[in-house]
Design a protein around this motif. Structure first.
Motif, PDB file in Angstrom:
ATOM      1  N   ALA A 355      31.307  36.842  16.935  1.00 16.98           N
ATOM      2  CA  ALA A 355      31.864  37.689  17.985  1.00 16.98           C
ATOM      3  C   ALA A 355      33.360  37.827  17.806  1.00 16.98           C
ATOM      4  O   ALA A 355      34.059  36.880  17.422  1.00 16.98           O
ATOM      5  CB  ALA A 355      31.554  37.111  19.371  1.00 16.98           C
ATOM      6  N   VAL A 356      33.843  39.054  18.087  1.00 20.60           N
ATOM      7  CA  VAL A 356      35.271  39.353  18.097  1.00 20.60           C
ATOM      8  C   VAL A 356      35.609  39.870  19.490  1.00 20.60           C
ATOM      9  O   VAL A 356      35.106  40.916  19.910  1.00 20.60           O
ATOM     10  CB  VAL A 356      35.636  40.403  17.032  1.00 20.60           C
ATOM     11  CG1 VAL A 356      37.135  40.700  17.079  1.00 20.60           C
ATOM     12  CG2 VAL A 356      35.241  39.929  15.653  1.00 20.60           C
ATOM     13  N   THR A 357      36.444  39.125  20.209  1.00 18.40           N
ATOM     14  CA  THR A 357      36.823  39.492  21.572  1.00 18.40           C
ATOM     15  C   THR A 357      38.324  39.733  21.617  1.00 18.40           C
ATOM     16  O   THR A 357      39.114  38.920  21.093  1.00 18.40           O
ATOM     17  CB  THR A 357      36.446  38.377  22.568  1.00 18.40           C
ATOM     18  OG1 THR A 357      35.069  38.055  22.409  1.00 18.40           O
ATOM     19  CG2 THR A 357      36.701  38.820  23.992  1.00 18.40           C
ATOM     20  N   ASP A 358      38.719  40.859  22.219  1.00 20.77           N
ATOM     21  CA  ASP A 358      40.148  41.183  22.285  1.00 20.77           C
ATOM     22  C   ASP A 358      40.521  41.589  23.700  1.00 20.77           C
ATOM     23  O   ASP A 358      39.664  41.807  24.553  1.00 20.77           O
ATOM     24  CB  ASP A 358      40.509  42.292  21.286  1.00 20.77           C
ATOM     25  CG  ASP A 358      39.794  43.597  21.569  1.00 20.77           C
ATOM     26  OD1 ASP A 358      39.936  44.126  22.694  1.00 20.77           O
ATOM     27  OD2 ASP A 358      39.082  44.102  20.676  1.00 20.77           O
ATOM     28  N   GLY A 362      40.174  48.692  25.697  1.00 21.21           N
ATOM     29  CA  GLY A 362      38.777  48.866  26.060  1.00 21.21           C
ATOM     30  C   GLY A 362      38.240  50.243  25.699  1.00 21.21           C
ATOM     31  O   GLY A 362      38.981  51.149  25.307  1.00 21.21           O
ATOM     32  N   ILE A 363      36.910  50.381  25.820  1.00 22.45           N
ATOM     33  CA  ILE A 363      36.223  51.614  25.441  1.00 22.45           C
ATOM     34  C   ILE A 363      35.333  52.047  26.594  1.00 22.45           C
ATOM     35  O   ILE A 363      34.616  51.225  27.181  1.00 22.45           O
ATOM     36  CB  ILE A 363      35.373  51.403  24.169  1.00 22.45           C
ATOM     37  CG1 ILE A 363      36.241  50.851  23.032  1.00 22.45           C
ATOM     38  CG2 ILE A 363      34.701  52.688  23.741  1.00 22.45           C
ATOM     39  CD1 ILE A 363      35.443  50.376  21.835  1.00 22.45           C
ATOM     40  N   ALA A 364      35.351  53.316  26.924  1.00 20.11           N
ATOM     41  CA  ALA A 364      34.493  53.852  27.984  1.00 20.11           C
ATOM     42  C   ALA A 364      33.031  53.842  27.529  1.00 20.11           C
ATOM     43  O   ALA A 364      32.736  54.031  26.341  1.00 20.11           O
ATOM     44  CB  ALA A 364      34.915  55.273  28.344  1.00 20.11           C
ATOM     45  N   PRO A 365      32.086  53.621  28.441  1.00 20.26           N
ATOM     46  CA  PRO A 365      30.659  53.497  28.056  1.00 20.26           C
ATOM     47  C   PRO A 365      30.099  54.720  27.353  1.00 20.26           C
ATOM     48  O   PRO A 365      29.193  54.596  26.529  1.00 20.26           O
ATOM     49  CB  PRO A 365      29.954  53.261  29.403  1.00 20.26           C
ATOM     50  CG  PRO A 365      31.014  52.715  30.304  1.00 20.26           C
ATOM     51  CD  PRO A 365      32.286  53.357  29.877  1.00 20.26           C
ATOM     52  N   GLU A 410      30.382  45.107  24.193  1.00 14.47           N
ATOM     53  CA  GLU A 410      30.756  44.971  25.598  1.00 14.47           C
ATOM     54  C   GLU A 410      32.211  45.395  25.731  1.00 14.47           C
ATOM     55  O   GLU A 410      33.062  44.956  24.945  1.00 14.47           O
ATOM     56  CB  GLU A 410      30.587  43.528  26.078  1.00 14.47           C
ATOM     57  CG  GLU A 410      29.159  43.001  25.981  1.00 14.47           C
ATOM     58  CD  GLU A 410      29.090  41.518  26.344  1.00 14.47           C
ATOM     59  OE1 GLU A 410      30.171  40.946  26.653  1.00 14.47           O
ATOM     60  OE2 GLU A 410      27.988  40.954  26.314  1.00 14.47           O
ATOM     61  N   SER A 411      32.481  46.254  26.712  1.00 15.85           N
ATOM     62  CA  SER A 411      33.858  46.710  26.855  1.00 15.85           C
ATOM     63  C   SER A 411      34.079  47.277  28.253  1.00 15.85           C
ATOM     64  O   SER A 411      33.183  47.909  28.826  1.00 15.85           O
ATOM     65  CB  SER A 411      34.180  47.778  25.801  1.00 15.85           C
ATOM     66  OG  SER A 411      35.531  48.167  25.885  1.00 15.85           O
ATOM     67  N   ASP A 412      35.268  47.033  28.777  1.00 13.95           N
ATOM     68  CA  ASP A 412      35.729  47.610  30.038  1.00 13.95           C
ATOM     69  C   ASP A 412      37.097  48.223  29.794  1.00 13.95           C
ATOM     70  O   ASP A 412      37.981  47.580  29.193  1.00 13.95           O
ATOM     71  CB  ASP A 412      35.830  46.544  31.136  1.00 13.95           C
ATOM     72  CG  ASP A 412      34.458  46.020  31.551  1.00 13.95           C
ATOM     73  OD1 ASP A 412      33.527  46.844  31.623  1.00 13.95           O
ATOM     74  OD2 ASP A 412      34.329  44.804  31.779  1.00 13.95           O
ATOM     75  N   VAL A 413      37.262  49.446  30.256  1.00 13.55           N
ATOM     76  CA  VAL A 413      38.525  50.143  30.048  1.00 13.55           C
ATOM     77  C   VAL A 413      39.655  49.351  30.718  1.00 13.55           C
ATOM     78  O   VAL A 413      39.588  49.000  31.897  1.00 13.55           O
ATOM     79  CB  VAL A 413      38.451  51.571  30.622  1.00 13.55           C
ATOM     80  CG1 VAL A 413      39.803  52.273  30.480  1.00 13.55           C
ATOM     81  CG2 VAL A 413      37.370  52.362  29.908  1.00 13.55           C
ATOM     82  N   GLY A 414      40.683  49.050  29.917  1.00 19.83           N
ATOM     83  CA  GLY A 414      41.832  48.319  30.419  1.00 19.83           C
ATOM     84  C   GLY A 414      41.698  46.813  30.362  1.00 19.83           C
ATOM     85  O   GLY A 414      42.671  46.097  30.653  1.00 19.83           O
ATOM     86  N   GLN A 415      40.517  46.305  29.989  1.00 17.86           N
ATOM     87  CA  GLN A 415      40.316  44.861  29.992  1.00 17.86           C
ATOM     88  C   GLN A 415      39.886  44.304  28.642  1.00 17.86           C
ATOM     89  O   GLN A 415      39.654  43.108  28.515  1.00 17.86           O
ATOM     90  CB  GLN A 415      39.278  44.470  31.057  1.00 17.86           C
ATOM     91  CG  GLN A 415      39.707  44.804  32.472  1.00 17.86           C
ATOM     92  CD  GLN A 415      38.722  44.315  33.499  1.00 17.86           C
ATOM     93  OE1 GLN A 415      37.793  43.564  33.180  1.00 17.86           O
ATOM     94  NE2 GLN A 415      38.911  44.728  34.743  1.00 17.86           N
ATOM     95  N   PHE A 419      32.709  42.532  20.431  1.00 22.39           N
ATOM     96  CA  PHE A 419      31.702  42.984  19.474  1.00 22.39           C
ATOM     97  C   PHE A 419      30.937  41.755  18.991  1.00 22.39           C
ATOM     98  O   PHE A 419      31.536  40.819  18.447  1.00 22.39           O
ATOM     99  CB  PHE A 419      32.351  43.716  18.297  1.00 22.39           C
ATOM    100  CG  PHE A 419      32.954  45.041  18.674  1.00 22.39           C
ATOM    101  CD1 PHE A 419      32.270  46.218  18.436  1.00 22.39           C
ATOM    102  CD2 PHE A 419      34.211  45.107  19.263  1.00 22.39           C
ATOM    103  CE1 PHE A 419      32.824  47.444  18.777  1.00 22.39           C
ATOM    104  CE2 PHE A 419      34.772  46.328  19.616  1.00 22.39           C
ATOM    105  CZ  PHE A 419      34.072  47.501  19.369  1.00 22.39           C
ATOM    106  N   HIS A 420      29.610  41.775  19.171  1.00 20.85           N
ATOM    107  CA  HIS A 420      28.756  40.639  18.820  1.00 20.85           C
ATOM    108  C   HIS A 420      27.821  41.037  17.676  1.00 20.85           C
ATOM    109  O   HIS A 420      27.079  42.011  17.791  1.00 20.85           O
ATOM    110  CB  HIS A 420      27.922  40.187  20.018  1.00 20.85           C
ATOM    111  CG  HIS A 420      28.741  39.817  21.222  1.00 20.85           C
ATOM    112  ND1 HIS A 420      29.149  38.532  21.467  1.00 20.85           N
ATOM    113  CD2 HIS A 420      29.232  40.585  22.232  1.00 20.85           C
ATOM    114  CE1 HIS A 420      29.851  38.514  22.593  1.00 20.85           C
ATOM    115  NE2 HIS A 420      29.916  39.751  23.080  1.00 20.85           N
ATOM    116  N   CYS A 421      27.852  40.280  16.590  1.00 25.18           N
ATOM    117  CA  CYS A 421      26.905  40.443  15.481  1.00 25.18           C
ATOM    118  C   CYS A 421      25.867  39.325  15.608  1.00 25.18           C
ATOM    119  O   CYS A 421      26.185  38.155  15.356  1.00 25.18           O
ATOM    120  CB  CYS A 421      27.616  40.357  14.142  1.00 25.18           C
ATOM    121  SG  CYS A 421      28.940  41.575  13.934  1.00 25.18           S
TER     122      CYS A 421
END
Length: 431
Positions: A355-358, A362-365, A410-415, A419-421
């Motif tokens: 997993a890569v978490t930043d 964020g990205i809109a759904p 998984e992503s929330d705009v502004g937060q 990305f999970h492999c």
């Protein structure tokens, strides 16, 4: 001459001789001859009537019994009828097998009469061109398949090139219609689903357009600087270094694009892997973390790595390096300065997960379904400014498919984003 015919001739000669003999005794030869020949004619008509009745209704019983020439005629007719019945059974069996085979075809198959009426259609015709057999049997095809251009195509009589139409039942399905005349002015209509081919062709056009666009910008920059340098009589060293630095950046951009295209082409055309090697993911991620810190540079991202050294993956180190580095580099490019990037490699259920978490924007759904498409960008200007090629997540998708894994986003705009492999159990090797 046939023996049976000779027998009939001798019967007629015998009737004539007996008529003359008995006529001489009774002095009425013509009356005796008429009675003899009349009996023969009545006997012949009786057999002819029996044959006629049997031909009209052969189910009424077996073929009539008779002797002499009529018996032989009945026997020959019976043999011909049995042969015709066997041929009919064979033709019926062949027709049934043809219909069964045509019904199993994924393509639509419709048989038209000389007048253009539907005589038969398979099951696929219902889903592709809206023809349902036997409900639509006897109906003119033009009355059911009302799509632009089909009437002219059917009546034109030249069917060398197929006609591409949209399915009347599903506007998202594209069908290629091919008509083949056969028999006495009958027609065989075949409809093939070409939706996937059209989508591939559309993807090819978009791909060529995108590659051309991606290469045009750096080539234009390089060409402009080269032309500027050619026209300058005297070049200051500071200007020269600046120009060369920009040209070097643009050449690296083209190099990254070519490398990603080659990697993507290799992944798409390579045969399935049969021999996998244990990959030390912890060591691989340690190396990628150091590269990410160099890429971060003055942005000073807080990059952390948590791994389970006992977990290894069965696969290709080169392909996994490409997939993981793309995910990590994307996190570095799209995370603001001072942001946090967390890399984890751990067990997940029966398998394992990278997993890569930043803490980026964020990205809109609505972008999720398209993120792994070639050259798809959420923010085109920012992506190009950061040096991205638009192929990274497409490479990730193909690498994971070749390793029986899946990508979860998984992503929330502004937060930020994660990305999970996720790799299955059969791909995990434990120390």
């Amino acid at each position: 001459m046939h023996p049976g015919l000779w027998r009939e001739i001798w019967i007629l000669i015998g009737i004539a001789v007996l008529s003359l003999f008995f006529g001489a005794l009774t002095d009425h030869p013509f009356l005796i001859a008429a009675c003899g020949f009349g009996f023969y004619i009545a006997w012949t008509l009786r057999h002819l009537r029996n044959l006629h009745r049997w031909l009209l209704d052969r189910r009424a019983g077996d073929i009539p019994e008779a002797g002499g020439l009529w018996g032989e005629v009945f026997d020959e007719i019976y043999k011909l009828v049995k042969q015709a019945s066997r041929r009919q059974d064979q033709l019926s069996g062949m027709l049934a097998r043809f219909q069964k085979a045509a019904s199993a075809m994924p393509d639509a198959v419709v048989v038209l009469s000389q007048a253009g009426d539907i005589e038969w259609a398979n099951r696929s015709a219902a889903g592709l061109i809206g023809i349902r057999y036997p409900h639509d049997a006897g109906v003119r095809l033009l009355n059911l398949l009302r799509v632009p251009g089909f009437a002219q195509y059917l009546e034109r009589g030249e069917y060398v090139e197929p006609l591409e139409i949209t399915s009347p039942d599903n506007r998202e399905i594209h069908v290629s219609i091919q008509i083949t005349p056969f028999g006495s002015s009958q027609k065989l209509v075949i409809g093939r689903d070409v939706t996937r081919l059209m989508r591939l062709e559309q993807m090819r056009r978009h791909f060529v357009a995108n590659v051309s666009h991606e290469l045009r910008t750096p080539l234009t920059v390089l060409g402009g600087y080269v032309e500027t340098l050619r026209q300058m009589d005297q070049i200051k060293m500071e200007d020269l270094k600046k120009h060369l630095s920009t040209m070097h950046e643009q050449s690296l951009r083209m190099q990254r694009l070519v490398d990603d295209l080659l990697m993507l082409s290799k992944l798409e055309t390579a045969s399935p892997r049969t021999h996998d090697e244990p990959v030390d993911v912890s060591a691989l991620l340690t190396s990628l973390k150091e590269q990410a810190m160099l890429l971060s540079g003055e942005n000073h991202h807080d990059i952390t790595l948590e791994t389970d050294p006992s977990l290894k993956l069965l696969g290709s180190r080169e392909e996994l390096h490409s997939a993981f580095s793309n995910l990590i580099n994307n996190a570095v490019r799209y995370t603001p300065a001072g942001g946090t990037i967390r890399l984890t490699w751990r067990a997940a259920g029966d398998g394992a997960e990278f997993a890569v978490t930043d803490t980026g924007e964020g990205i809109a759904p609505e972008h999720f379904p398209h993120l792994t498409e070639r050259f798809y960008r959420v923010d085109t200007a920012r992506s190009r400014a950061s040096g991205g090629t638009g192929l990274g997540l497409s490479i990730v998708k193909h690498v994971l498919l070749r390793h029986d894994a899946r990508l979860e986003i998984e992503s929330d705009v502004g937060q930020g984003s994660a990305f999970h492999c996720v790799f299955p159990e059969q791909r995990v090797a434990r120390a």
